[in-house]
Design a protein around this motif. Structure first.
Motif, short mmCIF file in Angstrom:
data_model
loop_
_atom_site.label_atom_id
_atom_site.label_comp_id
_atom_site.label_asym_id
_atom_site.label_seq_id
_atom_site.Cartn_x
_atom_site.Cartn_y
_atom_site.Cartn_z
N LEU A 63 0.86 2.70 -6.56
CA LEU A 63 1.42 3.53 -6.03
C LEU A 63 1.55 4.66 -6.63
N SER A 64 1.81 4.75 -8.11
CA SER A 64 2.69 5.85 -8.36
C SER A 64 0.81 6.45 -8.84
N ASN A 65 -0.09 5.86 -9.04
CA ASN A 65 -1.07 6.80 -9.13
C ASN A 65 -1.71 6.31 -8.14
N HIS A 66 -2.18 6.19 -6.69
CA HIS A 66 -3.18 6.33 -6.36
C HIS A 66 -4.23 6.90 -5.93
N PHE A 67 -5.16 7.27 -6.24
CA PHE A 67 -5.93 7.88 -6.11
C PHE A 67 -6.20 9.14 -6.25
N GLY A 68 -4.79 9.65 -7.55
CA GLY A 68 -4.76 10.16 -8.08
C GLY A 68 -3.47 11.08 -7.40
N GLU A 69 -2.85 10.51 -6.44
CA GLU A 69 -1.93 10.80 -5.76
C GLU A 69 -0.71 10.12 -5.80
N ASP A 70 0.56 10.78 -6.46
CA ASP A 70 2.27 9.69 -7.02
C ASP A 70 2.19 9.12 -4.96
N ALA A 71 2.27 8.14 -4.79
CA ALA A 71 2.56 7.53 -2.59
C ALA A 71 3.23 6.73 -3.92
N SER A 72 3.77 6.73 -4.25
CA SER A 72 5.22 5.83 -4.55
C SER A 72 6.44 5.35 -3.46
N LEU A 73 6.17 4.19 -2.89
CA LEU A 73 7.41 3.82 -2.11
C LEU A 73 8.53 2.35 -2.61
N ASP A 74 9.68 2.62 -1.96
CA ASP A 74 10.28 2.25 -2.63
C ASP A 74 9.82 0.45 -2.67
N ALA A 75 10.39 -0.73 -3.30
CA ALA A 75 10.26 -1.55 -4.16
C ALA A 75 9.64 -2.86 -2.56
N ALA A 76 10.66 -2.47 -1.27
CA ALA A 76 11.10 -3.22 -0.51
C ALA A 76 10.02 -3.08 0.83
N THR A 77 9.53 -1.94 0.72
CA THR A 77 8.01 -1.14 1.67
C THR A 77 6.66 -1.35 0.47
N GLN A 78 7.28 -1.31 -0.50
CA GLN A 78 5.49 -1.66 -1.14
C GLN A 78 5.85 -2.29 -1.19
N ALA A 79 6.76 -4.26 -1.14
CA ALA A 79 6.51 -5.56 -1.34
C ALA A 79 6.17 -5.96 0.02
N TYR A 80 6.48 -5.20 1.06
CA TYR A 80 5.89 -5.15 2.83
C TYR A 80 4.22 -4.83 3.04
N VAL A 81 3.59 -3.93 2.43
CA VAL A 81 2.97 -3.31 2.43
C VAL A 81 1.93 -4.32 2.19
N LEU A 82 2.17 -4.36 1.07
CA LEU A 82 1.48 -5.88 0.64
C LEU A 82 1.14 -6.76 0.63
N ASN A 83 2.44 -7.04 1.03
CA ASN A 83 2.13 -8.30 2.14
C ASN A 83 1.31 -8.42 3.21
N TYR A 84 1.86 -7.19 4.13
CA TYR A 84 1.02 -7.39 5.41
C TYR A 84 -0.26 -7.07 5.13
N HIS A 85 -1.03 -6.53 3.96
CA HIS A 85 -2.71 -7.07 3.97
C HIS A 85 -3.07 -7.88 3.21
N LEU A 86 -1.85 -8.35 1.66
CA LEU A 86 -2.59 -9.53 1.80
C LEU A 86 -3.18 -10.82 2.87
N GLY A 87 -1.94 -10.92 4.13
CA GLY A 87 -2.46 -12.07 4.88
C GLY A 87 -3.51 -11.64 5.79
N ASP A 88 -4.11 -10.98 5.76
CA ASP A 88 -5.11 -10.37 6.85
C ASP A 88 -6.01 -10.00 5.93
N SER A 89 -6.13 -9.39 4.66
CA SER A 89 -7.34 -9.60 4.35
C SER A 89 -9.01 -9.78 4.08
N ALA A 90 -9.79 -9.44 4.03
CA ALA A 90 -11.26 -9.68 3.82
C ALA A 90 -11.61 -11.55 3.81
N ASP A 91 -10.41 -11.63 2.70
CA ASP A 91 -11.03 -12.52 2.25
C ASP A 91 -9.85 -14.00 2.53
N VAL A 92 -9.15 -13.12 3.66
CA VAL A 92 -8.50 -14.70 4.11
C VAL A 92 -8.35 -14.91 5.86
#
Length: 159
Positions: A63-92
């Motif tokens: 997220l520090s290089n999110h399509f040319g932008e710094d969209a960094s989140l704290d580690a806990a929030t980033q992990a939450y966002v990632l887990n949310y997306h992984l649990g509901d992704s197109a291949d799942v």
């Protein structure tokens, strides 16, 4: 007799609504406040079923290089966002929309963004879309809500 006509008209209207809804490509609306706060501040909250896990891992993992932008989140929030997306992704998921978004995806070389996913490219290719984007003042290819008024609710018209 009038009551029967009203009931009949209501049933026809309901049937048309159900029929039209059945032809829409739809995703479960994102109601998670952590996700909308973390992602929706800068852009539409995109639906996990639009990309496979490998894509989300790459996108959210840097997220520090999110399509040319710094969209960094704290580690806990980033992990939450990632887990949310992984649990509901197109291949799942096996929803109609997830299957359509997985069609022609090469998991050995997964899309790096939604606008390069085969489904997006298929639905938005050709000169008519370039002209439409110019006419409607679309800010970017990720500006879904300009053309798809119900996009935030997870509803996109379908072929």
């Amino acid at each position: 007799m009038r009551k029967a006509l009203i009931i009949g008209a209501t049933l026809i209207g309901a049937s048309a609504t159900i029929s039209n809804g059945a032809h829409a490509e739809s995703f479960t609306p994102i109601k998670d406040q952590k996700i909308t706060a973390a992602c929706g501040e800068c852009h539409m909250t995109f639906f996990p079923q639009m990309l496979p896990q490998a894509s989300w891992t790459k996108i959210i993992g840097d997220l520090s290089n999110h399509f040319g932008e710094d969209a960094s989140l704290d580690a806990a929030t980033q992990a939450y966002v990632l887990n949310y997306h992984l649990g509901d992704s197109a291949d799942v998921k096996s929803t109609r929309a997830a299957k359509k978004w997985m069609d022609k995806v090469n998991l050995n070389n997964p899309p790096e963004r939604i606008v390069t996913a085969p489904r997006f490219v298929k639905k938005h290719s050709g000169n008519e879309f370039t002209r439409m984007w110019d006419r409607t003042n679309v800010k970017s290819k990720a500006d879904c809500v300009t053309c798809h008024k119900d996009a935030q609710r997870g509803i996109f018209e379908d072929d």
